[in-house]
Design an enzyme around this catalytic site. Structure first.
Site, PDB file in Angstrom:
ATOM      1  N   ASN A  59     -10.248  -0.553   0.117  1.00  0.00           N
ATOM      2  CA  ASN A  59      -8.782  -0.412   0.117  1.00  0.00           C
ATOM      3  C   ASN A  59      -8.248  -0.913  -1.224  1.00  0.00           C
ATOM      4  OD1 ASN A  59      -6.028  -0.745   0.450  1.00  0.00           O
ATOM      5  ND2 ASN A  59      -6.169  -1.674   2.490  1.00  0.00           N
TER       6      ASN A  59
ATOM      7  N   HIS B 203      -3.508   6.993   2.433  1.00  0.00           N
ATOM      8  CA  HIS B 203      -3.912   5.696   1.900  1.00  0.00           C
ATOM      9  C   HIS B 203      -5.237   5.302   2.544  1.00  0.00           C
ATOM     10  CE1 HIS B 203      -4.260   1.579   0.961  1.00  0.00           C
ATOM     11  NE2 HIS B 203      -3.864   1.141   2.143  1.00  0.00           N
TER      12      HIS B 203
ATOM     13  N   CYS C 148       0.813  -1.225   0.000  1.00  0.00           N
ATOM     14  CA  CYS C 148       0.000   0.000   0.000  1.00  0.00           C
ATOM     15  C   CYS C 148       0.843   1.269   0.000  1.00  0.00           C
ATOM     16  CB  CYS C 148      -0.935   0.011   1.192  1.00  0.00           C
ATOM     17  SG  CYS C 148      -1.957  -1.463   1.289  1.00  0.00           S
TER      18      CYS C 148
HETATM   19  C1  LIG Z   1      -9.809  -5.707   9.819  1.00  0.00           C
HETATM   20  C2  LIG Z   1     -10.441  -4.707  10.737  1.00  0.00           C
HETATM   21  C3  LIG Z   1     -11.480  -3.900   9.987  1.00  0.00           C
HETATM   22  C4  LIG Z   1     -11.145  -5.444  11.855  1.00  0.00           C
HETATM   23  O1  LIG Z   1     -11.722  -4.516  12.745  1.00  0.00           O
HETATM   24  P1  LIG Z   1     -11.503  -4.700  14.321  1.00  0.00           P
HETATM   25  O2  LIG Z   1     -12.301  -3.667  14.983  1.00  0.00           O
HETATM   26  O3  LIG Z   1     -10.019  -4.697  14.545  1.00  0.00           O
HETATM   27  O4  LIG Z   1     -12.148  -6.089  14.570  1.00  0.00           O
HETATM   28  P2  LIG Z   1     -11.480  -7.372  15.228  1.00  0.00           P
HETATM   29  O5  LIG Z   1     -10.433  -7.942  14.343  1.00  0.00           O
HETATM   30  O6  LIG Z   1     -11.093  -7.011  16.627  1.00  0.00           O
HETATM   31  O7  LIG Z   1     -12.709  -8.349  15.217  1.00  0.00           O
HETATM   32  C5  LIG Z   1     -13.847  -8.113  16.026  1.00  0.00           C
HETATM   33  C6  LIG Z   1     -14.840  -9.231  15.781  1.00  0.00           C
HETATM   34  O8  LIG Z   1     -15.439  -9.061  14.496  1.00  0.00           O
HETATM   35  C7  LIG Z   1     -15.351 -10.260  13.744  1.00  0.00           C
HETATM   36  N1  LIG Z   1     -15.260  -9.955  12.319  1.00  0.00           N
HETATM   37  C8  LIG Z   1     -14.164  -9.859  11.552  1.00  0.00           C
HETATM   38  N2  LIG Z   1     -14.508  -9.551  10.274  1.00  0.00           N
HETATM   39  C9  LIG Z   1     -15.854  -9.442  10.276  1.00  0.00           C
HETATM   40  C10 LIG Z   1     -16.788  -9.139   9.267  1.00  0.00           C
HETATM   41  N3  LIG Z   1     -16.432  -8.878   8.003  1.00  0.00           N
HETATM   42  N4  LIG Z   1     -18.094  -9.086   9.605  1.00  0.00           N
HETATM   43  C11 LIG Z   1     -18.497  -9.330  10.855  1.00  0.00           C
HETATM   44  N5  LIG Z   1     -17.650  -9.649  11.850  1.00  0.00           N
HETATM   45  C12 LIG Z   1     -16.333  -9.696  11.568  1.00  0.00           C
HETATM   46  C13 LIG Z   1     -14.102 -10.942  14.269  1.00  0.00           C
HETATM   47  O9  LIG Z   1     -14.148 -12.324  14.009  1.00  0.00           O
HETATM   48  C14 LIG Z   1     -14.193 -10.623  15.745  1.00  0.00           C
HETATM   49  O10 LIG Z   1     -15.094 -11.526  16.352  1.00  0.00           O
HETATM   50  P3  LIG Z   1     -14.748 -12.178  17.772  1.00  0.00           P
HETATM   51  O11 LIG Z   1     -14.686 -11.025  18.719  1.00  0.00           O
HETATM   52  O12 LIG Z   1     -15.905 -13.085  17.995  1.00  0.00           O
HETATM   53  O13 LIG Z   1     -13.435 -12.858  17.590  1.00  0.00           O
HETATM   54  C15 LIG Z   1      -9.395  -3.757  11.364  1.00  0.00           C
HETATM   55  O14 LIG Z   1      -8.599  -4.455  12.282  1.00  0.00           O
HETATM   56  C16 LIG Z   1      -8.476  -3.154  10.312  1.00  0.00           C
HETATM   57  O15 LIG Z   1      -8.893  -2.399   9.454  1.00  0.00           O
HETATM   58  N6  LIG Z   1      -7.178  -3.420  10.407  1.00  0.00           N
HETATM   59  C17 LIG Z   1      -6.204  -2.913   9.472  1.00  0.00           C
HETATM   60  C18 LIG Z   1      -6.363  -3.639   8.173  1.00  0.00           C
HETATM   61  C19 LIG Z   1      -5.594  -2.996   7.091  1.00  0.00           C
HETATM   62  O16 LIG Z   1      -5.532  -1.814   7.009  1.00  0.00           O
HETATM   63  N7  LIG Z   1      -5.018  -3.827   6.243  1.00  0.00           N
HETATM   64  C20 LIG Z   1      -4.302  -3.377   5.121  1.00  0.00           C
HETATM   65  C21 LIG Z   1      -3.049  -2.715   5.524  1.00  0.00           C
HETATM   66  S1  LIG Z   1      -2.809  -1.366   4.487  1.00  0.00           S
END
Ligand SMILES: CC(C)(COP(=O)(O)OP(=O)(O)OC[C@H]1O[C@@H](n2cnc3c(N)ncnc32)[C@H](O)[C@@H]1OP(=O)(O)O)[C@@H](O)C(=O)NCCC(=O)NCCS
Length: 358
Positions: free
Chosen positions: A290, A260, A120
């Protein structure tokens, strides 16, 4: 790595372009594919929909349209390009480079063409390279492209990742300018120790493609989202502060920030730490998700075509991605207003700016 070379001449953006495929994949569509909800996706990421390439469409096809639009805006012929720097994680093929394929499609016969793999952060890395090759006189006309077809490496059975990513391309023509104008500073960083936070495990020399790697979904993105989130916010804040310091500027002196588009919450947290008001920070993640290395040039093209930048404006670009890689750059905008106005008035420009995908 941060170092300000003693450059003889500056480098500046003289034209931009973008392209996104026509097909829209909404959160409601995803609700039918995995256990998720429109509400969860919007609340946790800010995304409502993303674009998906058509069967047979490749990254170089998206890059071609974005590049043609950028060249037209810059008033440059393909045959005049000295270097094509193409940032991607999803090249058409491992060999040849996607940049060489784009070169052939553009007919940019005299260009040296190569890919940059910095996930990214690829477009920021590319701006640093472009500034270097122009500043040292190695090139006059650089075409910098960020393009991704992440839909090709996303597992649409994995709700942790499939809600996040989309396809698209953005491009910029970068040319010499007076020192002290254009790209003022670039800071880029990596930490390979964090490599497994975001990876495609198979398909390279470590795990070549086999029946087993296909069976185990090894050719798809695996992500540890929560851990990435924290390092992304820290990395983006620190690198934009460094780039501002190097340019002799402060967060208050920024007219616009183009981050980004990874997650709206990451952007908001970074913005709050920097103390930049929301109206100065570009957000289009709702429409595209993204798009990795394409997200900054797509956002930039929308901003330019909407007439939101005028000469003298200070623009910050900042990104974080797999690798891990992160970085930022600060530019003093030089594209004259009449050029920007002409681009806005061009037929189809507004549709393109709104992602009509034509
Ligand atoms: C991926 C992301 C959106 C997840 O959000 P979060 O608030 O961190 O959520 P968590 O990972 O803590 O998950 C919370 C819960 O939601 C669930 N969950 C994950 N994806 C889900 C979805 N699409 N729909 C519903 N629930 C979901 C998880 O399983 C978790 O459940 P649990 O508590 O029973 O284990 C966030 O962590 C993120 O954006 N991270 C950076 C990703 C990124 O930028 N990647 C590219 C790098 S440039």
């Amino acid at each position: 790595m941060t170092r300000q070379p003693d450059l003889v001449r500056g480098a500046t953006i003289t034209g931009t372009g973008m392209y996104v495929p026509e097909r829209v994949l909404t959160n409601r569509d995803l609700e039918r594919m995995v256990e998720t909800s429109d509400e969860w996706i919007r609340e946790r990421t800010g995304i409502a929909e993303r674009r998906i390439g058509a069967p047979g469409q490749a990254s170089s096809d998206l890059a071609l349209i974005a590049s043609q639009r950028a060249l037209e805006a810059a008033g440059l012929e393909a045959g005049e390009i000295d270097q094509i720097i193409l940032a991607t994680t999803t090249p058409d093929r491992i060999l040849p480079s996607c940049a060489c394929t784009l070169q052939a499609k553009l007919g940019a016969k005299r260009a040296a063409a190569y890919d940059v793999f910095a996930a990214c952060t690829g477009f920021i890395y590319g701006m640093g390279i472009a500034r270097g090759v122009i500043g040292t006189g190695l090139a006059d006309n650089v075409l910098l492209v960020g393009v991704e077809m992440l839909s090709r490496i996303v597992d649409y059975g994995d709700r942790n990742t499939c809600v996040l990513f989309g396809d698209g391309a953005g491009a910029a023509v970068i040319r010499p300018c007076a020192p002290g104008d254009g790209i003022l500073s670039v800071t880029i960083h990596s930490d390979g120790v964090l490599g497994d936070l975001l990876e495609v495990p198979a398909g390279g020399s470590l795990q070549p493609a086999s029946e087993q790697t296909v069976r185990e979904h090894g050719h798809f993105i695996k992500m540890r989202g929560r851990e990435l989130f924290k390092v992304a916010v820290r990395g983006m804040e620190e690198s934009l502060r460094t780039a501002l310091d190097d340019a002799g500027l402060t967060p208050e002196s920024l007219d616009l920030v183009i981050p980004h588009q990874a997650n709206q919450r990451i952007i908001d947290a970074t913005r709050e730490r920097l103390g930049v008001p929301a109206e100065k920070v570009i957000l289009n993640i709702e429409r595209y998700g993204n798009t990795s290395s394409a997200s900054i040039p797509i956002s930039l093209d929308e901003v330019v075509r909407a007439g939101r930048l005028k000469p003298g404006d200070n623009v910050g670009f900042v990104a974080f991605g797999g690798g891990a890689t992160w970085g930022a750059t600060v530019s003093r905008w030089t594209m004259p207003a009449p050029v920007a106005a002409k681009v806005v008035a061009a037929p189809g420009a507004v549709a393109a700016a709104h992602g009509a995908g034509s």
